[in-house]
Design a protein around this motif. Sequence first.
Motif, PDB file in Angstrom:
ATOM      1  N   GLY A 107      29.081 -48.605 -30.180  1.00 53.40           N
ATOM      2  CA  GLY A 107      29.196 -47.193 -30.501  1.00 53.40           C
ATOM      3  C   GLY A 107      27.893 -46.417 -30.390  1.00 53.40           C
ATOM      4  N   SER A 108      26.762 -47.082 -30.176  1.00 53.42           N
ATOM      5  CA  SER A 108      25.498 -46.357 -30.060  1.00 53.42           C
ATOM      6  C   SER A 108      25.262 -45.950 -28.608  1.00 53.42           C
ATOM      7  CB  SER A 108      24.331 -47.217 -30.544  1.00 53.42           C
ATOM      8  OG  SER A 108      24.114 -48.293 -29.659  1.00 53.42           O
ATOM      9  N   ARG A 109      24.504 -44.897 -28.424  1.00 50.69           N
ATOM     10  CA  ARG A 109      24.181 -44.412 -27.087  1.00 50.69           C
ATOM     11  C   ARG A 109      23.072 -45.276 -26.493  1.00 50.69           C
ATOM     12  NH1 ARG A 109      25.342 -40.345 -23.089  1.00 50.69           N
ATOM     13  NH2 ARG A 109      26.193 -39.098 -24.743  1.00 50.69           N
ATOM     14  N   ARG A 110      23.370 -45.906 -25.370  1.00 48.13           N
ATOM     15  CA  ARG A 110      22.352 -46.722 -24.690  1.00 48.13           C
ATOM     16  C   ARG A 110      21.440 -45.822 -23.871  1.00 48.13           C
ATOM     17  NH1 ARG A 110      25.406 -50.726 -21.224  1.00 48.13           N
ATOM     18  NH2 ARG A 110      23.320 -51.269 -20.570  1.00 48.13           N
ATOM     19  N   VAL A 111      20.173 -46.164 -23.839  1.00 47.55           N
ATOM     20  CA  VAL A 111      19.190 -45.410 -23.082  1.00 47.55           C
ATOM     21  C   VAL A 111      18.501 -46.357 -22.109  1.00 47.55           C
ATOM     22  CG1 VAL A 111      17.088 -44.019 -23.202  1.00 47.55           C
ATOM     23  CG2 VAL A 111      18.796 -43.838 -25.021  1.00 47.55           C
ATOM     24  N   ILE A 112      18.458 -45.935 -20.839  1.00 42.42           N
ATOM     25  CA  ILE A 112      17.765 -46.709 -19.809  1.00 42.42           C
ATOM     26  C   ILE A 112      16.716 -45.806 -19.187  1.00 42.42           C
ATOM     27  CG2 ILE A 112      17.981 -47.902 -17.605  1.00 42.42           C
ATOM     28  CD1 ILE A 112      20.798 -48.724 -18.421  1.00 42.42           C
ATOM     29  N   ALA A 113      15.471 -46.242 -19.246  1.00 43.45           N
ATOM     30  CA  ALA A 113      14.360 -45.491 -18.670  1.00 43.45           C
ATOM     31  C   ALA A 113      14.097 -45.999 -17.255  1.00 43.45           C
ATOM     32  CB  ALA A 113      13.119 -45.660 -19.535  1.00 43.45           C
ATOM     33  N   LEU A 114      13.987 -45.069 -16.329  1.00 44.69           N
ATOM     34  CA  LEU A 114      13.715 -45.401 -14.932  1.00 44.69           C
ATOM     35  C   LEU A 114      12.315 -44.908 -14.582  1.00 44.69           C
ATOM     36  CD1 LEU A 114      17.137 -44.146 -13.612  1.00 44.69           C
ATOM     37  CD2 LEU A 114      16.449 -46.524 -13.817  1.00 44.69           C
ATOM     38  N   ASP A 115      11.512 -45.776 -14.002  1.00 47.68           N
ATOM     39  CA  ASP A 115      10.162 -45.372 -13.651  1.00 47.68           C
ATOM     40  C   ASP A 115       9.620 -46.253 -12.538  1.00 47.68           C
ATOM     41  OD1 ASP A 115       7.846 -43.855 -13.786  1.00 47.68           O
ATOM     42  OD2 ASP A 115       6.985 -45.004 -15.441  1.00 47.68           O
ATOM     43  N   GLY A 116       8.814 -45.659 -11.701  1.00 45.16           N
ATOM     44  CA  GLY A 116       8.170 -46.386 -10.622  1.00 45.16           C
ATOM     45  C   GLY A 116       6.684 -46.509 -10.894  1.00 45.16           C
ATOM     46  N   LYS A 117       6.118 -47.629 -10.553  1.00 44.50           N
ATOM     47  CA  LYS A 117       4.693 -47.880 -10.761  1.00 44.50           C
ATOM     48  C   LYS A 117       4.121 -48.577  -9.537  1.00 44.50           C
ATOM     49  CE  LYS A 117       4.280 -46.401 -14.960  1.00 44.50           C
ATOM     50  NZ  LYS A 117       3.744 -45.083 -15.121  1.00 44.50           N
ATOM     51  N   THR A 118       2.904 -48.216  -9.203  1.00 35.57           N
ATOM     52  CA  THR A 118       2.167 -48.921  -8.167  1.00 35.57           C
ATOM     53  C   THR A 118       1.438 -50.068  -8.843  1.00 35.57           C
ATOM     54  OG1 THR A 118       1.916 -46.897  -6.897  1.00 35.57           O
ATOM     55  CG2 THR A 118       0.412 -48.695  -6.370  1.00 35.57           C
ATOM     56  N   LEU A 119       1.608 -51.263  -8.329  1.00 34.92           N
ATOM     57  CA  LEU A 119       1.049 -52.450  -8.963  1.00 34.92           C
ATOM     58  C   LEU A 119      -0.439 -52.583  -8.683  1.00 34.92           C
ATOM     59  CD1 LEU A 119       3.892 -55.010  -8.275  1.00 34.92           C
ATOM     60  CD2 LEU A 119       3.551 -53.564 -10.267  1.00 34.92           C
ATOM     61  N   LYS A 120      -1.188 -52.756  -9.728  1.00 33.01           N
ATOM     62  CA  LYS A 120      -2.636 -52.901  -9.626  1.00 33.01           C
ATOM     63  C   LYS A 120      -2.985 -54.142  -8.799  1.00 33.01           C
ATOM     64  CE  LYS A 120      -6.640 -53.149 -12.690  1.00 33.01           C
ATOM     65  NZ  LYS A 120      -7.054 -53.165 -14.094  1.00 33.01           N
ATOM     66  N   ARG A 121      -3.958 -54.016  -7.955  1.00 33.92           N
ATOM     67  CA  ARG A 121      -4.481 -55.098  -7.115  1.00 33.92           C
ATOM     68  C   ARG A 121      -3.442 -55.691  -6.154  1.00 33.92           C
ATOM     69  NH1 ARG A 121      -7.067 -58.742 -11.414  1.00 33.92           N
ATOM     70  NH2 ARG A 121      -7.004 -57.098 -12.931  1.00 33.92           N
ATOM     71  N   SER A 122      -2.438 -54.910  -5.763  1.00 31.22           N
ATOM     72  CA  SER A 122      -1.431 -55.435  -4.842  1.00 31.22           C
ATOM     73  C   SER A 122      -1.680 -55.011  -3.397  1.00 31.22           C
ATOM     74  CB  SER A 122      -0.033 -54.991  -5.283  1.00 31.22           C
ATOM     75  OG  SER A 122       0.080 -53.577  -5.215  1.00 31.22           O
ATOM     76  N   PHE A 123      -2.752 -54.263  -3.144  1.00 32.03           N
ATOM     77  CA  PHE A 123      -3.101 -53.878  -1.781  1.00 32.03           C
ATOM     78  C   PHE A 123      -3.500 -55.130  -1.003  1.00 32.03           C
ATOM     79  CE2 PHE A 123      -4.390 -50.958   1.433  1.00 32.03           C
ATOM     80  CZ  PHE A 123      -5.477 -51.546   2.070  1.00 32.03           C
ATOM     81  N   ASP A 124      -2.978 -55.286   0.187  1.00 29.60           N
ATOM     82  CA  ASP A 124      -3.268 -56.451   1.019  1.00 29.60           C
ATOM     83  C   ASP A 124      -4.319 -56.062   2.053  1.00 29.60           C
ATOM     84  OD1 ASP A 124      -3.318 -58.724   2.545  1.00 29.60           O
ATOM     85  OD2 ASP A 124      -1.175 -58.744   2.988  1.00 29.60           O
ATOM     86  N   HIS A 125      -5.587 -56.363   1.773  1.00 33.45           N
ATOM     87  CA  HIS A 125      -6.676 -56.005   2.677  1.00 33.45           C
ATOM     88  C   HIS A 125      -6.575 -56.751   4.002  1.00 33.45           C
ATOM     89  CE1 HIS A 125      -8.914 -53.681  -0.291  1.00 33.45           C
ATOM     90  NE2 HIS A 125      -8.588 -54.609  -1.176  1.00 33.45           N
TER      91      HIS A 125
END
Length: 185
Positions: A107-125
């Motif tokens: 009976g409670s209202r479910r909340v889903i947060a949507l967000d995008g993040k760039t992952l630290k140190r994931s750049f492939d040199h």
Amino acid sequence: MVPFAGLLAALQQIPDPRRRQGQRYSLAQLLLFAVLAILAGATSYRGMRAFIAVHREHLNATFGAHFRRAPAVNTLRGLFQALDPAELEAAFRWHAQSLDAAASPAGSRRVIALDGKTLKRSFDHLNDATAAHVLSAFACQAALILAHQEVRNAAEEVPAVRALIEELGVRGVLFTADALHGQKN
């Protein structure tokens, strides 16, 4: 009751990519032990192997496994490279949704947060590739990630959110997102 029984059941749904003669270890148990190793701080195949080697007897007793020794690093690497990422993601999503359903009061209202993040140190040199950008769906009451998927950049996040909501298949849920998603179209 076996600890992590729900996760173990979810991992058992993943098809085993190994040939029959290469199946010394149960796939679901091996994946569960790898997850436990990562939760304990392992960041490499060697770390996973070391965790399993140190805790092998306790893991065998707790989960009914029959590991005579920890799997080799090459065994772990070969297994993870052969696994279908979509099958693995589907198993984790199924498990997360079952945990979310158990944590949400009726009976409670479910909340889903949507967000995008760039992952630290994931750049492939080496390959001159941009940093990884991941879109996540976070169930607030259960405090867990229901799903995540990689998108190429923040501009592709808006259509990816729509697709992710459809994939989750939830109804009667309040979704929250940042200002990027406050567009007319």
